[in-house]
Motif scaffolding. Structure first.
Motif, mmCIF file in Angstrom:
data_model
loop_
_atom_site.group_PDB
_atom_site.id
_atom_site.type_symbol
_atom_site.label_atom_id
_atom_site.label_comp_id
_atom_site.label_asym_id
_atom_site.label_seq_id
_atom_site.Cartn_x
_atom_site.Cartn_y
_atom_site.Cartn_z
ATOM 1 N N PRO A 190 2.752 71.608 -22.224
ATOM 2 C CA PRO A 190 2.469 72.940 -21.674
ATOM 3 C C PRO A 190 2.679 74.062 -22.688
ATOM 4 O O PRO A 190 3.555 73.975 -23.557
ATOM 5 N N GLU A 191 1.868 75.101 -22.593
ATOM 6 C CA GLU A 191 1.946 76.262 -23.483
ATOM 7 C C GLU A 191 3.357 76.855 -23.519
ATOM 8 O O GLU A 191 3.826 77.282 -24.569
ATOM 9 N N GLY A 192 3.995 76.875 -22.365
ATOM 10 C CA GLY A 192 5.328 77.466 -22.272
ATOM 11 C C GLY A 192 6.349 76.766 -23.144
ATOM 12 O O GLY A 192 7.365 77.343 -23.515
ATOM 13 N N ARG A 193 6.068 75.496 -23.461
ATOM 14 C CA ARG A 193 7.003 74.715 -24.267
ATOM 15 C C ARG A 193 6.586 74.635 -25.738
ATOM 16 O O ARG A 193 7.416 74.715 -26.627
ATOM 17 N N VAL A 194 5.298 74.449 -25.986
ATOM 18 C CA VAL A 194 4.839 74.209 -27.367
ATOM 19 C C VAL A 194 3.823 75.257 -27.832
ATOM 20 O O VAL A 194 3.093 75.047 -28.793
ATOM 21 N N GLY A 195 3.797 76.384 -27.155
ATOM 22 C CA GLY A 195 2.796 77.414 -27.426
ATOM 23 C C GLY A 195 2.866 78.061 -28.794
ATOM 24 O O GLY A 195 1.917 78.725 -29.218
ATOM 25 N N LYS A 196 3.986 77.888 -29.509
ATOM 26 C CA LYS A 196 4.106 78.473 -30.849
ATOM 27 C C LYS A 196 3.325 77.677 -31.893
ATOM 28 O O LYS A 196 3.168 78.135 -33.024
ATOM 29 N N ALA A 197 2.855 76.498 -31.518
ATOM 30 C CA ALA A 197 2.117 75.645 -32.454
ATOM 31 C C ALA A 197 0.762 76.259 -32.802
ATOM 32 O O ALA A 197 0.232 77.089 -32.065
ATOM 33 N N HIS A 198 0.193 75.836 -33.933
ATOM 34 C CA HIS A 198 -1.117 76.347 -34.355
ATOM 35 C C HIS A 198 -2.226 75.915 -33.403
ATOM 36 O O HIS A 198 -3.186 76.648 -33.178
ATOM 37 N N LEU A 199 -2.086 74.714 -32.866
ATOM 38 C CA LEU A 199 -3.040 74.180 -31.883
ATOM 39 C C LEU A 199 -2.250 73.514 -30.771
ATOM 40 O O LEU A 199 -1.201 72.907 -31.036
ATOM 41 N N VAL A 200 -2.730 73.596 -29.542
ATOM 42 C CA VAL A 200 -2.020 72.987 -28.412
ATOM 43 C C VAL A 200 -2.972 72.122 -27.589
ATOM 44 O O VAL A 200 -4.094 72.539 -27.283
ATOM 45 N N TYR A 201 -2.512 70.914 -27.270
ATOM 46 C CA TYR A 201 -3.244 70.023 -26.362
ATOM 47 C C TYR A 201 -2.352 69.729 -25.162
ATOM 48 O O TYR A 201 -1.140 69.544 -25.320
ATOM 49 N N ALA A 202 -2.959 69.685 -24.004
ATOM 50 C CA ALA A 202 -2.186 69.497 -22.766
ATOM 51 C C ALA A 202 -1.507 68.132 -22.722
ATOM 52 O O ALA A 202 -0.408 67.985 -22.192
ATOM 53 N N ASP A 203 -2.177 67.118 -23.277
ATOM 54 C CA ASP A 203 -1.621 65.769 -23.249
ATOM 55 C C ASP A 203 -2.155 64.964 -24.432
ATOM 56 O O ASP A 203 -3.035 65.415 -25.164
ATOM 57 N N VAL A 204 -1.630 63.771 -24.597
ATOM 58 C CA VAL A 204 -2.012 62.910 -25.727
ATOM 59 C C VAL A 204 -3.490 62.539 -25.677
ATOM 60 O O VAL A 204 -4.172 62.519 -26.704
ATOM 61 N N ASP A 205 -3.978 62.281 -24.490
ATOM 62 C CA ASP A 205 -5.367 61.842 -24.330
ATOM 63 C C ASP A 205 -6.359 62.882 -24.858
ATOM 64 O O ASP A 205 -7.439 62.534 -25.338
ATOM 65 N N SER A 206 -6.003 64.155 -24.777
ATOM 66 C CA SER A 206 -6.938 65.218 -25.176
ATOM 67 C C SER A 206 -6.846 65.592 -26.660
ATOM 68 O O SER A 206 -7.603 66.431 -27.139
ATOM 69 N N ILE A 207 -5.908 64.975 -27.401
ATOM 70 C CA ILE A 207 -5.781 65.278 -28.836
ATOM 71 C C ILE A 207 -7.066 64.887 -29.566
ATOM 72 O O ILE A 207 -7.558 63.772 -29.428
ATOM 73 N N ASP A 208 -7.591 65.821 -30.337
ATOM 74 C CA ASP A 208 -8.844 65.604 -31.064
ATOM 75 C C ASP A 208 -8.586 65.826 -32.557
ATOM 76 O O ASP A 208 -8.477 66.957 -33.024
ATOM 77 N N PHE A 209 -8.477 64.727 -33.311
ATOM 78 C CA PHE A 209 -8.148 64.853 -34.727
ATOM 79 C C PHE A 209 -9.275 65.472 -35.552
ATOM 80 O O PHE A 209 -9.021 66.112 -36.573
ATOM 81 N N ASP A 210 -10.503 65.289 -35.124
ATOM 82 C CA ASP A 210 -11.618 65.942 -35.821
ATOM 83 C C ASP A 210 -11.483 67.460 -35.702
ATOM 84 O O ASP A 210 -11.711 68.198 -36.666
ATOM 85 N N GLU A 211 -11.095 67.922 -34.513
ATOM 86 C CA GLU A 211 -10.877 69.350 -34.298
ATOM 87 C C GLU A 211 -9.682 69.846 -35.117
ATOM 88 O O GLU A 211 -9.748 70.933 -35.723
ATOM 89 N N ILE A 212 -8.616 69.048 -35.143
ATOM 90 C CA ILE A 212 -7.431 69.430 -35.911
ATOM 91 C C ILE A 212 -7.790 69.607 -37.389
ATOM 92 O O ILE A 212 -7.419 70.617 -38.011
ATOM 93 N N LEU A 213 -8.510 68.658 -37.939
ATOM 94 C CA LEU A 213 -8.885 68.722 -39.350
ATOM 95 C C LEU A 213 -9.841 69.885 -39.635
ATOM 96 O O LEU A 213 -9.846 70.456 -40.719
ATOM 97 N N LYS A 214 -10.652 70.227 -38.643
ATOM 98 C CA LYS A 214 -11.609 71.324 -38.795
ATOM 99 C C LYS A 214 -10.917 72.693 -38.717
ATOM 100 O O LYS A 214 -11.264 73.614 -39.471
ATOM 101 N N LYS A 215 -9.942 72.814 -37.811
ATOM 102 C CA LYS A 215 -9.349 74.123 -37.548
ATOM 103 C C LYS A 215 -8.111 74.450 -38.370
ATOM 104 O O LYS A 215 -7.793 75.625 -38.564
ATOM 105 N N LEU A 216 -7.414 73.440 -38.837
ATOM 106 C CA LEU A 216 -6.138 73.717 -39.528
ATOM 107 C C LEU A 216 -6.285 73.710 -41.051
ATOM 108 O O LEU A 216 -6.949 72.873 -41.610
#
Length: 216
Positions: A190-216
């Motif tokens: 949840p944003e309330g817990r990890v919102g300070k991160a550069h990118l946030v995903y609601a859960d493990v299933d939604s993690i997109d490494f292609d997006e991470i590599l593109k945006k970070l």
């Protein structure tokens, strides 16, 4: 920017597997035996925190000797060790193993950065130890998260600079540690817990490494 990223450091609990319930049951058992107040709300404050710091949070200012706290945390760990025997490959979250193997095949260096002193045992039971180039755990450094030491230790073992690493974390203290280490932080939860991160995903299933590599 993506070409600068050469490695990924993964928190273990909440990102690769979920042993939170085992921790909760172990602390609850100790609290019941010692007549200490403990519930789900208190347990949530222990996410990503070392064992002794967790004990201090539970005690909430009560005057207890270091010797007694050590006895209690050791007993909690004994309970937890028994629960850990139940963990198997089936406890890897969603498709995380496939995602790890894909990153490894693409040439990225992979590390575990976990506050847990039991990280190696958990990884062994999950049967994925050999995927990682290095494991940094609660035995690796003196200062636990939110200090950056654990992630800096992992990066050093990978032979990478901090800015070449991405950290995946589900705890606020872990995100703070990643940022303090001058690394890219990806929050899982949840944003309330990890919102300070550069990118946030609601859960493990939604993690997109292609997006991470593109945006970070």
């Amino acid at each position: 920017m993506a070409k600068e990223i050469k490695g990924f450091i993964f928190d273990l609990d909440g990102v690769i597997t979920d042993t939170a319930e085992y921790h909760y049951k172990s602390w609850q058992k100790l609290a019941d035996e010692e007549d200490l107040f403990f519930d789900r709300e208190v347990n949530e404050q222990l996410r990503g925190v070392s064992r002794m710091e967790s004990m201090d949070i539970i005690l909430d200012g009560q005057d207890v000797s270091d010797e007694q706290k050590k006895k209690w945390t050791d007993r909690k760990n004994e309970y937890y060790q028994v629960y850990l025997e139940e963990i198997s490959k089936a406890d890897i979250l969603d498709d995380m193993e496939a995602k790890l193997n894909k990153l490894k095949a693409e040439g990225y260096k992979l590390a575990v950065g976990s506050s847990s002193r039991n990280a190696r045992k958990v990884l062994k039971n999950l049967q994925i130890t050999d995927i990682f180039d290095t494991i940094a755990d609660g035995n690796s450094v003196e200062n636990a998260k939110p200090a950056p030491d654990l992630f800096l230790h992992a990066a050093e073992n990978l032979g990478l600079k901090p800015q070449e690493c991405v950290v995946l974390e589900d705890a606020e203290s872990g995100v703070e540690a990643a940022l303090a280490a001058n690394m890219k932080a990806v929050g899982v939860g949840p944003e309330g817990r990890v919102g300070k991160a550069h990118l946030v995903y609601a859960d493990v299933d939604s993690i997109d490494f292609d997006e991470i590599l593109k945006k970070l």
